[in-house]
Design an enzyme around this catalytic site. Structure first.
Site, PDB file in Angstrom:
ATOM      1  CB  CYS A 113      -0.893  -0.001   1.238  1.00  0.00           C
ATOM      2  SG  CYS A 113      -1.744   1.567   1.454  1.00  0.00           S
ATOM      3  CB  CYS A 171      -2.826   5.384   6.262  1.00  0.00           C
ATOM      4  SG  CYS A 171      -4.432   4.772   6.731  1.00  0.00           S
ATOM      5  CB  CYS A 224      -3.443  -1.380   7.140  1.00  0.00           C
ATOM      6  SG  CYS A 224      -4.977  -1.512   6.239  1.00  0.00           S
ATOM      7  CB  CYS A 256      -8.307   2.488   0.910  1.00  0.00           C
ATOM      8  SG  CYS A 256      -8.415   1.595   2.475  1.00  0.00           S
ATOM      9  CD  GLN A 276     -19.954  -5.939  13.243  1.00  0.00           C
ATOM     10  OE1 GLN A 276     -18.954  -5.308  12.902  1.00  0.00           O
ATOM     11  NE2 GLN A 276     -20.146  -6.325  14.498  1.00  0.00           N
ATOM     12  CE1 TYR A 293     -25.393  -1.380  25.011  1.00  0.00           C
ATOM     13  CE2 TYR A 293     -25.461  -3.689  25.667  1.00  0.00           C
ATOM     14  CZ  TYR A 293     -25.290  -2.367  25.986  1.00  0.00           C
ATOM     15  OH  TYR A 293     -25.003  -2.021  27.285  1.00  0.00           O
ATOM     16  CD  GLU A 323     -29.380   0.372  18.340  1.00  0.00           C
ATOM     17  OE1 GLU A 323     -28.604  -0.580  18.527  1.00  0.00           O
ATOM     18  OE2 GLU A 323     -29.003   1.566  18.305  1.00  0.00           O
ATOM     19  CG  ASP A 380     -22.626  -6.802  18.947  1.00  0.00           C
ATOM     20  OD1 ASP A 380     -21.488  -6.439  19.277  1.00  0.00           O
ATOM     21  OD2 ASP A 380     -22.985  -6.893  17.753  1.00  0.00           O
ATOM     22  CB  CYS A 391     -15.690  -4.294  18.493  1.00  0.00           C
ATOM     23  SG  CYS A 391     -16.422  -2.904  19.352  1.00  0.00           S
TER      24      CYS A 391
END
Ligand code: SAH
Length: 463
Positions: free
Chosen positions: A72, A78, A81, A160, A284, A313, A334, A382, A409
């Site tokens: 990249c 950036c 990544c 990207c 997602q 959630y 939610e 979640d 996450c």
């Protein structure tokens, strides 16, 4: 004692949870981004604190065996990544280890590394279905791209590796339109200008595309011309939205949406179900990995078909919709009204009638149901990165479900919450790390916690 601008010889021995390499030098931890375990480098010291310091690579003397060719052109600027220089195989090992360490150290869980399953992403290139490009002016021309690492300086880039290629063509069309019609990008310092961000979302299962312009005002000059140009592109643009954000804020989206063309958002297919996702709703970013995640949650739950379950959630209802035909009834909560509107329509679209979607703060509904002594066999949560609030955890403990499927996450807040739930009898049975975010420093986790027998005081409600 090392000081700023020193060049030291350093071997990288670990990767921390921000994906920065770590080496030891005279008893100090030295953090060096974009390194890999086994690298031997000349390291330039940038900042020294009491017990640790930050540095950068001056020269790689011996490269780590984990290193791969960086593909990249903007990787160094950036920072998105942060694991792109490491083979995917080794990235997965690093991520599994992060989850393992958090569960053990923060969660106090007795689990071995081998017992954590790791599910790789089926796609590594162009896997994202969403991109948000800040728009600005570089002194000569209007630019769009991404913010440089830890800053709000815009790096002009239309490439990207983790986003679909064609997003760049949409961005470039909008930049050309702005130039042609003298439409100014927003300037964060002077607070002047119109266009702040270009936000694109794609339904990978349908090919539908949403283009959203985030602007400081509720009108874009010559808007019909822009629409004509966008709709002439060879992509299935079903939605063009103007999001109005006039505030002096880092938050990208404002509260007001004006639909310029088509509908608000896209429809996608997730776990075989049609999912409407409005511009404001969470969805997602990696569809194939998200399906793996939701399927793992279903596997962990071992539904028999009789269960009454609660999901907190729930967003646009993706998880509940995937579980609906495997259980008796679902109560799903939610906080974002648009997301719950989507969720209700999604249930209808898929002919699903056994879910009650409630728009509320999770803590309020959970507390109310706990108060009423209503039982649920399984609870699915979640939450956002900060995890469940104390009030939600209190209510969960009172509701006392037999099983909890916790999707997260952020495995450090997950581990914190597991520790709290463990004090009330829940123990970790299974854990998987699912790579929804290849090449970046993020990873998703799903765990099964269980408690054995349900509290006999609870009332089973017939839905
Ligand atoms: N399960 C969904 C969404 C997960 S993201 C999916 O996989 O698509 C977390 C969701 O929690 C977001 O939709 C967010 O709007 C919602 N949320 C955040 N705080 C909340 C709260 N206090 N009560 C209820 N929902 C909340």
């Amino acid at each position: 004692m090392i000081k700023k601008n020193d060049i030291i010889n350093l071997e990288i021995s670990d990767i921390n949870h921000d994906a920065s390499g770590v080496g030891k030098y005279e008893g100090m931890a030295i953090f060096v981004p974009q390194t890999a375990i086994g690298d031997i480098i000349d390291c330039k010291i940038l900042k020294v604190n009491k017990t640790y310091a930050y540095g950068k690579i001056e020269k790689i003397l011996t490269p780590s065996p984990s290193r791969i060719k960086i593909d990249c052109p903007v990787y160094q600027k950036c920072g998105g990544c942060s694991l792109r220089h490491i083979s995917y195989e080794d990235e997965l090992k690093i991520k599994k280890n992060w989850v393992f360490e958090n569960l053990k150290r923060i969660g106090g869980v007795d689990i071995s590394l081998e017992n954590i399953e790791l599910i790789p992403s089926p796609e590594l290139v162009g896997y994202r279905n969403k991109a948000q490009y800040p728009v600005g002016f570089d002194g000569e021309k209007i630019i769009a791209g991404f913010y440089a690492n830890h800053s709000h300086r815009i790096i002009n880039s239309d490439t990207c590796e983790i986003q679909p290629d064609y997003f760049a063509q949409i961005v470039n069309l909008i930049l050309r339109f702005m130039k042609e019609y003298n439409i100014k990008p927003y300037n964060e310092e002077t607070k002047k200008g119109l266009i702040r961000h270009i936000y694109i979302r794609e339904g990978k299962g349908t090919g539908e595309v949403m283009v959203c312009l985030v602007a400081t005002k509720d009108k874009i000059p010559s808007c019909e011309k822009l629409l004509r140009k966008l709709l002439n592109l060879p992509y299935n643009i079903v939605s063009v939205v103007l999001n109005v954000n006039s505030k002096d804020t880092n938050v990208i989206l404002g509260d007001k949406n004006i639909i310029l063309y088509g509908k608000d958002g896209i429809t996608d297919i997730m776990c075989g179900k049609k999912i409407n996702v409005s511009s404001m709703a969470f969805y997602q970013v990696n569809k194939l990995s998200a399906e793996n995640l939701y399927n793992k949650a279903i596997e962990y739950a071992e539904f028999t078909g009789n269960e009454n379950i609660m999901e907190l959630y729930c967003g646009t209802g993706t998880i509940s919709l995937a579980m609906a035909d495997k259980v008796n009834h679902i109560t799903a909560v939610e906080i974002i009204p648009k997301a719950i509107e989507n969720a209700k329509i999604n249930a209808q679209l898929n002919g699903i009638t056994n879910i009650d979607f409630i728009c509320d703060d999770a803590k309020n509904t959970a507390a109310k149901l706990a108060e009423q002594n209503i039982s649920f066999d399984t609870l699915v949560v979640d939450p956002p990165r900060k995890g469940c609030s104390g009030e939600v955890l209190d209510a969960i403990v009172k509701i006392s479900p037999k099983k909890i499927i916790y999707i997260s996450c952020n495995s450090s807040t997950l581990a914190r919450d597991i520790k709290i739930l463990a004090e009330h009898g829940y123990s970790l049975q299974k854990a998987s790390a699912v790579d929804l975010f290849p090449r970046t420093s993020h990873v998703e986790t799903v765990v099964l916690l269980s408690k054995g027998e349900i509290d006999s005081k609870k009332v089973r409600v017939e839905f």
